[in-house]
Scaffold this motif. Structure first.
Motif, mmCIF file in Angstrom:
data_model
loop_
_atom_site.group_PDB
_atom_site.id
_atom_site.type_symbol
_atom_site.label_atom_id
_atom_site.label_comp_id
_atom_site.label_asym_id
_atom_site.label_seq_id
_atom_site.Cartn_x
_atom_site.Cartn_y
_atom_site.Cartn_z
ATOM 1 N N GLN A 1 74.662 -149.918 -40.944
ATOM 2 C CA GLN A 1 74.595 -148.777 -40.043
ATOM 3 C C GLN A 1 75.895 -147.997 -40.064
ATOM 4 O OE1 GLN A 1 74.293 -150.121 -35.991
ATOM 5 N NE2 GLN A 1 75.911 -151.628 -36.225
ATOM 6 N N ILE A 2 75.878 -146.835 -39.426
ATOM 7 C CA ILE A 2 77.079 -146.061 -39.139
ATOM 8 C C ILE A 2 77.083 -145.771 -37.643
ATOM 9 C CG2 ILE A 2 77.281 -145.011 -41.423
ATOM 10 C CD1 ILE A 2 75.995 -142.480 -40.229
ATOM 11 N N THR A 3 78.245 -145.384 -37.129
ATOM 12 C CA THR A 3 78.394 -145.052 -35.713
ATOM 13 C C THR A 3 78.616 -143.557 -35.568
ATOM 14 O OG1 THR A 3 79.349 -147.231 -35.242
ATOM 15 C CG2 THR A 3 79.717 -145.483 -33.619
ATOM 16 N N ILE A 4 77.896 -142.939 -34.630
ATOM 17 C CA ILE A 4 77.970 -141.493 -34.407
ATOM 18 C C ILE A 4 78.417 -141.242 -32.976
ATOM 19 C CG2 ILE A 4 76.670 -139.324 -34.362
ATOM 20 C CD1 ILE A 4 74.734 -140.594 -36.351
ATOM 21 N N GLY A 5 79.397 -140.364 -32.797
ATOM 22 C CA GLY A 5 79.858 -139.963 -31.475
ATOM 23 C C GLY A 5 79.479 -138.517 -31.208
ATOM 24 N N LEU A 6 79.217 -138.198 -29.944
ATOM 25 C CA LEU A 6 78.788 -136.852 -29.577
ATOM 26 C C LEU A 6 79.445 -136.460 -28.262
ATOM 27 C CD1 LEU A 6 76.825 -134.625 -30.587
ATOM 28 C CD2 LEU A 6 75.140 -135.549 -28.996
ATOM 29 N N ALA A 7 80.059 -135.279 -28.238
ATOM 30 C CA ALA A 7 80.612 -134.712 -27.016
ATOM 31 C C ALA A 7 79.780 -133.512 -26.617
ATOM 32 C CB ALA A 7 82.069 -134.287 -27.231
ATOM 33 N N VAL A 8 79.317 -133.478 -25.363
ATOM 34 C CA VAL A 8 78.465 -132.390 -24.883
ATOM 35 C C VAL A 8 79.025 -131.871 -23.563
ATOM 36 C CG1 VAL A 8 76.433 -133.428 -25.951
ATOM 37 C CG2 VAL A 8 76.911 -133.876 -23.550
ATOM 38 N N THR A 9 78.671 -130.629 -23.234
ATOM 39 C CA THR A 9 78.999 -130.069 -21.932
ATOM 40 C C THR A 9 77.939 -130.498 -20.929
ATOM 41 O OG1 THR A 9 77.716 -128.037 -22.247
ATOM 42 C CG2 THR A 9 79.974 -128.066 -23.090
ATOM 43 N N LYS A 10 78.178 -130.209 -19.645
ATOM 44 C CA LYS A 10 77.202 -130.607 -18.642
ATOM 45 C C LYS A 10 75.923 -129.787 -18.741
ATOM 46 C CE LYS A 10 79.161 -127.742 -14.919
ATOM 47 N NZ LYS A 10 79.778 -127.788 -13.575
ATOM 48 N N GLU A 11 75.949 -128.669 -19.507
ATOM 49 C CA GLU A 11 74.725 -127.918 -19.765
ATOM 50 C C GLU A 11 73.917 -128.520 -20.900
ATOM 51 O OE1 GLU A 11 77.729 -126.557 -19.797
ATOM 52 O OE2 GLU A 11 77.842 -125.175 -18.098
ATOM 53 N N GLY A 12 74.457 -129.557 -21.549
ATOM 54 C CA GLY A 12 73.740 -130.207 -22.633
ATOM 55 C C GLY A 12 74.041 -129.642 -23.999
ATOM 56 N N VAL A 13 74.991 -128.710 -24.115
ATOM 57 C CA VAL A 13 75.315 -128.095 -25.404
ATOM 58 C C VAL A 13 76.297 -128.994 -26.150
ATOM 59 C CG1 VAL A 13 76.289 -126.087 -26.563
ATOM 60 C CG2 VAL A 13 74.944 -125.790 -24.474
ATOM 61 N N PRO A 14 75.945 -129.472 -27.334
ATOM 62 C CA PRO A 14 76.868 -130.346 -28.090
ATOM 63 C C PRO A 14 78.028 -129.535 -28.656
ATOM 64 C CG PRO A 14 74.917 -129.864 -29.397
ATOM 65 C CD PRO A 14 74.674 -129.257 -28.050
ATOM 66 N N VAL A 15 79.241 -129.978 -28.432
ATOM 67 C CA VAL A 15 80.414 -129.227 -28.873
ATOM 68 C C VAL A 15 81.135 -129.893 -30.041
ATOM 69 C CG1 VAL A 15 80.768 -128.144 -26.628
ATOM 70 C CG2 VAL A 15 81.863 -130.331 -27.116
ATOM 71 N N ARG A 16 80.873 -131.175 -30.277
ATOM 72 C CA ARG A 16 81.522 -131.821 -31.416
ATOM 73 C C ARG A 16 80.840 -133.148 -31.701
ATOM 74 N NH1 ARG A 16 87.874 -131.785 -33.068
ATOM 75 N NH2 ARG A 16 87.622 -132.890 -35.032
ATOM 76 N N CYS A 17 80.881 -133.550 -32.955
ATOM 77 C CA CYS A 17 80.343 -134.860 -33.335
ATOM 78 C C CYS A 17 81.333 -135.561 -34.248
ATOM 79 C CB CYS A 17 78.969 -134.722 -34.011
ATOM 80 S SG CYS A 17 78.997 -133.950 -35.638
ATOM 81 N N TRP A 18 81.238 -136.875 -34.282
ATOM 82 C CA TRP A 18 82.095 -137.726 -35.125
ATOM 83 C C TRP A 18 81.223 -138.744 -35.836
ATOM 84 C CZ3 TRP A 18 83.322 -136.076 -30.298
ATOM 85 C CH2 TRP A 18 84.550 -135.452 -30.098
ATOM 86 N N VAL A 19 81.728 -139.252 -36.945
ATOM 87 C CA VAL A 19 81.040 -140.309 -37.686
ATOM 88 C C VAL A 19 82.073 -141.362 -38.065
ATOM 89 C CG1 VAL A 19 79.570 -140.894 -39.636
ATOM 90 C CG2 VAL A 19 79.420 -138.615 -38.620
ATOM 91 N N TRP A 20 81.755 -142.624 -37.771
ATOM 92 C CA TRP A 20 82.626 -143.751 -38.114
ATOM 93 C C TRP A 20 81.831 -144.796 -38.881
ATOM 94 C CZ3 TRP A 20 82.654 -141.765 -33.038
ATOM 95 C CH2 TRP A 20 83.832 -141.104 -32.665
ATOM 96 N N PRO A 21 82.513 -145.697 -39.568
ATOM 97 C CA PRO A 21 81.794 -146.789 -40.243
ATOM 98 C C PRO A 21 81.025 -147.642 -39.241
ATOM 99 C CG PRO A 21 84.050 -146.626 -41.049
ATOM 100 C CD PRO A 21 83.952 -145.714 -39.863
#
Length: 565
Positions: A230-250
């Motif tokens: 697998q891989i690990t995915i991170g997600l940062a969103v605003t309180k309106e639900g709009v995603p502002v950035r994503c990350w990918v890690w091993p």
């Protein structure tokens, strides 16, 4: 029913013929012709109208020659192509309105490519939002099954080349930063509260990547597939639900090791006062201390069952709850052993009832199973006459007890008594009763009220909703790539698709499924005839026009191309 002609003579001696549609009726035993329609004078007859009538009748009857008749009636004009346009047109408008095309142009610089890389990337994002497929199928979809403005066709190699350019030389961070500030300004987003969470996606293969630092590798899967890399995915969103950035890690990267990088990456954007909201998996002391560096603040969930002395002390403090909503009460407590940190205990009466019901049902199941094992052991003890029979019976009882104590939901209520038998842990049951419907939060911000802390943490569900849509609506998996940079590009394309559909949902107040279904009925139709070729769109319904209007996007023009021969 038949066509008939009649004639009459003019005063000048000429004869004029008329064409009529008639049928015979029997009246008082005699047959009489009744005229149903007068087509007019034969020399002024609308022959094209008759041909259209004949073609219509032939089509209804399924007779041969209908197409030929229709072609003749339309002057040789026929439909030579029809592809859906509506949903792609909306995404194209949002893509440009959010200045994603400009961001990509700045990052790609003055380099020249034989293919319009920006158009290929948009086609891949649109495919992910409308009809998720592999890159090979996406290339075919963009060239034959959908209308991509500015792109006639593409192939798989062009798709992979565009993906490689998207993530080369850390361009993905620049893309996300440029897109974020464009979105924040145009949508007037409140970015003082950012929600962060992680998830995993697995690969349908047996072996992890080789090498010293494998990317696809085993770890604790949030999808309960620890058996797959697998891989690990991170997600940062605003309180309106709009995603502002994503990350990918091993795969297998722990949540505790992720947060410092997230904090540093977001600090580089110089957002000012940002409160990061994280779940219980990130609430270790080191992570929370890191979040408060350089004036930052946090809202974090805390583990109550194994949260240590701080959680135990916070739960033991007395105080009166404040009613926030029908299903939420809050109580703030202060601890001398944690200066600078605030603790808020939240209580949900409805959840308390559910927790109590689930626990009581689990205890009933355990009691029934323990009673069954006890009764079976007594029966077997009476029936077994030899040592070997008694040994086999006891082995069966042990297996039943092992199955019970290894049960994923029931084992927490069991303990092993002094005689080696299983028993219900009544002390654990009593301890759990005081936690029903409660969760514990901590925050470093001195200006937020207890209500704002509680409501802000509940909005963390928007990050979980983003992961759910990535995996279902956008079909993040199965992932067909094996190279690390291609996997990262695939996740970034899914993030861009999620961004576009979130903006569309926020502006229209409807789900993306409803939006794409309605706009998928808008087609671009190509008509070819003796006079040339014309391309036009089907008329919009009021609901389709409202979707474009709410999103601030001009609808597609009725005539998109005209090519006279």
């Amino acid at each position: 029913m038949y066509l008939r002609t009649t004639q009459r003579k003019n005063k000048n001696g000429t004869t004029v013929r008329y064409v009529q549609l008639a049928h015979n009726r029997r009246v008082d035993g005699t047959t009489q012709a009744e005229v149903l329609h007068n087509f007019g004078r034969e020399d002024r007859l609308d022959t094209d109208g008759l041909r259209r009538l004949v073609a219509s009748i032939n089509r209804y009857l399924g007779e041969d020659g209908a197409d030929a008749a229709a072609s003749a009636a339309g002057g040789g004009l026929e439909v030579t192509g029809s592809r859906p346009l509506g949903a792609v047109w909306l995404l194209e408008g949002l893509w440009r309105h959010l200045e994603i095309d400009s961001a990509l142009a700045r990052i790609l610089g003055a380099r020249r490519f034989r293919t319009d890389v920006e158009r290929v990337l948009f086609a891949l994002v649109a495919n992910r939002a409308i009809a998720p497929a592999s890159k090979l199928s996406a290339a075919e979809w963009a060239g034959r099954d959908a209308v991509i403005p500015g792109l006639q066709a593409m192939d798989e190699d062009q798709a992979y080349r565009a993906m490689d350019l998207l993530v080369e030389a850390d361009a993905q961070a620049e893309v996300q930063e440029a897109v974020f500030f464009a979105v924040a300004n145009l949508l007037n987003l409140e970015v003082d509260l950012l929600f962060f969470d992680t998830t995993n996606t697995y690969f349908e293969r047996d072996e992890p990547d080789a090498g010293e630092t494998p990317f696809r590798t085993y770890g604790k899967s949030k999808d309960h597939r620890d058996d797959l890399p697998q891989i690990t995915i991170g997600l940062a969103v605003t309180k309106e639900g709009v995603p502002v950035r994503c990350w990918v890690w091993p795969g297998g990267t722990s949540d505790q090791a992720i947060l410092p990088q997230v904090k540093d990456d977001m600090r580089d954007w110089k957002l000012g006062r940002v409160i990061t909201v994280v779940d219980r998996g990130f609430s270790c002391a080191d992570n929370l201390a890191y979040l408060t560096r350089a004036g930052g603040h946090h809202i974090a969930g805390m583990r109550m069952r194994d949260g240590g002395d701080l959680a135990e002390a916070a739960l033991a403090r007395q105080g009166r709850y404040q009613q926030v909503r029908d299903n939420l009460r809050v109580k703030e407590v202060k601890l001398d052993q944690a200066p600078g940190r605030r603790f808020v205990i939240c209580h949900n009466p409805a959840q308390e009832e559910r927790d109590r019901h689930h626990r009581e049902e689990a205890i009933k199941r355990i009691e029934a199973e323990l009673e069954r094992i006890r009764a079976q052991r007594e029966r077997d003890a009476k029936r077994a006459t030899t040592p070997k029979a008694r040994e086999r019976a006891e082995a069966a009882h042990v297996r039943a007890e092992c199955a019970l104590i290894e049960h994923p939901t029931l084992k927490r209520w069991l303990r092993t008594s002094k005689n080696g038998r299983l028993a219900i842990d009544r002390a654990k049951v009593k301890a759990e009763e005081r936690l029903d419907g409660k969760y514990l939060l901590t925050s470093s911000d001195p200006h937020l009220s207890a209500e704002e802390i509680a409501v802000g943490y509940k909005a963390l569900l928007e990050a979980e909703r983003g992961f759910r849509d990535l995996k279902t609506v956008l079909e993040l998996r199965p992932v067909f790539h094996r190279l690390e940079h291609r996997i990262r590009a695939h996740v970034l394309l899914c993030w861009l698709a999620l961004l576009l559909i979130r903006v569309a949902e926020r502006r229209t107040g409807q789900t993306w499924n409803r939006i794409s279904t309605q706009l998928g009925r808008v087609h671009e139709v190509t008509l070819t005839g003796d006079a040339g070729q014309i391309t036009q769109t089907t008329p919009l319904t009021p609901e389709q026009a409202a979707l474009y209007r709410d999103c601030g996007i001009k609808p597609p023009p009725r005539i998109t191309a005209a090519d006279p021969s």
